[in-house]
Design an enzyme around this catalytic site. Structure first.
Site, short mmCIF file in Angstrom:
data_model
loop_
_atom_site.label_atom_id
_atom_site.label_comp_id
_atom_site.label_asym_id
_atom_site.label_seq_id
_atom_site.Cartn_x
_atom_site.Cartn_y
_atom_site.Cartn_z
CE1 TYR A 248 10.64 9.11 -7.99
CE2 TYR A 248 10.78 7.54 -9.81
CZ TYR A 248 10.56 7.81 -8.47
OH TYR A 248 10.27 6.77 -7.60
CE LYS B 216 13.46 7.30 -6.36
NZ LYS B 216 13.65 7.06 -4.91
N1 LIG Z 1 5.15 4.18 -4.91
C1 LIG Z 1 5.82 3.69 -5.93
O1 LIG Z 1 5.23 3.22 -6.91
C2 LIG Z 1 7.33 3.66 -5.92
C3 LIG Z 1 7.99 2.89 -6.90
C4 LIG Z 1 9.37 2.85 -6.91
C5 LIG Z 1 10.09 3.55 -5.98
N2 LIG Z 1 9.44 4.31 -5.04
C6 LIG Z 1 10.25 5.05 -4.08
O2 LIG Z 1 9.99 4.57 -2.77
C7 LIG Z 1 10.14 5.63 -1.84
C8 LIG Z 1 8.88 5.76 -1.00
O3 LIG Z 1 7.78 5.91 -1.87
P1 LIG Z 1 6.26 5.98 -1.36
O4 LIG Z 1 5.43 5.50 -2.49
O5 LIG Z 1 6.14 5.38 -0.03
O6 LIG Z 1 6.10 7.58 -1.29
P2 LIG Z 1 5.14 8.50 -0.40
O7 LIG Z 1 5.04 9.79 -1.13
O8 LIG Z 1 3.89 7.78 -0.07
O9 LIG Z 1 6.01 8.70 0.92
C9 LIG Z 1 7.25 9.40 0.88
C10 LIG Z 1 7.53 9.96 2.24
O10 LIG Z 1 8.77 10.71 2.16
C11 LIG Z 1 8.61 11.92 2.86
N3 LIG Z 1 9.54 12.94 2.36
C12 LIG Z 1 9.44 13.62 1.18
N4 LIG Z 1 10.45 14.49 1.09
C13 LIG Z 1 11.20 14.36 2.21
C14 LIG Z 1 12.37 14.99 2.68
N5 LIG Z 1 12.97 15.95 1.97
N6 LIG Z 1 12.88 14.62 3.88
C15 LIG Z 1 12.27 13.65 4.63
N7 LIG Z 1 11.14 13.01 4.22
C16 LIG Z 1 10.62 13.36 3.02
C17 LIG Z 1 7.15 12.31 2.62
O11 LIG Z 1 6.69 13.26 3.58
C18 LIG Z 1 6.45 10.97 2.71
O12 LIG Z 1 6.03 10.66 4.01
C19 LIG Z 1 10.46 6.88 -2.67
O13 LIG Z 1 11.85 7.08 -2.69
C20 LIG Z 1 9.94 6.53 -4.03
O14 LIG Z 1 10.60 7.24 -5.05
C21 LIG Z 1 8.08 4.36 -4.98
#
Ligand SMILES: NC(=O)c1ccc[n+]([C@@H]2O[C@H](COP(=O)([O-])OP(=O)(O)OC[C@H]3O[C@@H](n4cnc5c(N)ncnc54)[C@H](O)[C@@H]3O)[C@@H](O)[C@H]2O)c1
Length: 262
Positions: free
Chosen positions: A152, A156
């Site tokens: 991961y 990133k």
């Molecule tokens: N939640 C956190 O704490 C956090 C922190 C930092 C960064 N992020 C980043 O923010 C982004 C969104 O995170 P989130 O917490 O909303 O995640 P989440 O898991 O709630 O939502 C992610 C969405 O991406 C979709 N997805 C997964 N693989 C896919 C693919 N191959 N093609 C198209 N869609 C796909 C999933 O179906 C889901 O709806 C991610 O990139 C995550 O790494 C999240």
């Protein structure tokens, strides 16, 4: 150009940050193409209630053909693309020495190759028109090493490198490329990671000077800022931390905790 004329595509729009980004941009007048693995119905319903024109573009961002189909669908429906938000991502929490090649490959495919393909294919149409804004959703884990997240964090960090390189390559041709680096956000991803025993709320709150999680709205507003040339027209290649000070804070733990209460 007013936001009403602009078109944005948001990946991973079915839930969490992607849903909030879609709704925030729609409230500001952008027409929205919403992507997820399958049609993001709840988000589409929310978008329709804002009155903006929307399009569902389901598909796996790591699949080259699927990405090309998304470009075709967006160009056919809207004839232009102004903003690309690469938000889709997957989490992987496992010690480095236990990370399988399959897990490594899938994490890199979704979190880094997917954004690259989306940038390349949608970027071409932006370059043709000489304008556009790309916002990549990286993470505080794209700026700092955090244990048990080799794949991961590498993905990133790679996304930050991709952002800077495309900013250098495309900025002179009117296409800005930036990243947001969220701290931990209360979404289903967080629930699943905590459910698997990864960490607790207190762990995160204790690490952040502002002593709380980010909200999806915190992230969506930062994305909207970077998307809009009226607000960020000379911001290019930037990584915008939206983490309550996590990345900035090198204090040792007891000092940070003393300061948190104010
Ligand atoms: N939640 C956190 O704490 C956090 C922190 C930092 C960064 N992020 C980043 O923010 C982004 C969104 O995170 P989130 O917490 O909303 O995640 P989440 O898991 O709630 O939502 C992610 C969405 O991406 C979709 N997805 C997964 N693989 C896919 C693919 N191959 N093609 C198209 N869609 C796909 C999933 O179906 C889901 O709806 C991610 O990139 C995550 O790494 C999240």
């Amino acid at each position: 150009m007013s936001a009403e004329d602009r078109v944005a595509i948001v990946t991973g729009a079915a839930r969490g940050i992607g849903r909030e980004v879609s709704l925030t941009l729609a409230e500001r007048g952008y027409r929205i193409a919403a992507n997820d693995l399958v049609a993001p119905e709840a988000t589409l319903e929310g978008l329709r209630s804002t009155g903006v024109r929307t399009l569902s573009v389901p598909g796996d961002v790591s699949n080259e053909e699927a990405v090309r189909s998304m470009v075709e669908a967006v160009m056919e429906e809207f004839g232009r693309i102004d903003v690309l938000v690469n938000n889709a991502g997957i989490s992987a929490i496992v010690p480095a020495e236990e990370t399988t090649l399959a897990d490594w490959n899938r994490t890199l495919a979704v979190n880094l190759t997917g954004p690259f393909l989306m940038c390349r294919e949608f970027g071409k149409t932006m370059l043709d028109r000489g304008s556009g804004s790309i916002v990549n959703v990286s993470s505080v884990a794209g700026l700092l090493g955090i244990s048990d997240r080799a794949a991961y964090n590498a993905s990133k960090h790679g996304l930050v490198g991709l952002t800077r390189t495309l900013a250098a390559e495309w900025g002179g041709r009117g296409v800005r490329v930036n990243a947001v680096c969220p701290g931990w956000v209360k979404t289903e991803m967080d629930e699943e990671d905590q459910g698997a025993g990864g960490y607790t709320d207190a762990d995160i709150e204790g690490r952040v000077p502002m002593a709380r999680f980010a909200t999806p709205e915190d992230i969506a507003r930062a994305v909207a800022f970077l998307a809009d040339p009226e607000h960020s027209g000379f911001v290019n290649g930037h990584t915008l931390s939206v983490d309550g000070g996590w990345f900035a804070d090198g204090s040792w733990e007891s000092l940070r905790r003393r300061k948190q209460g104010g």
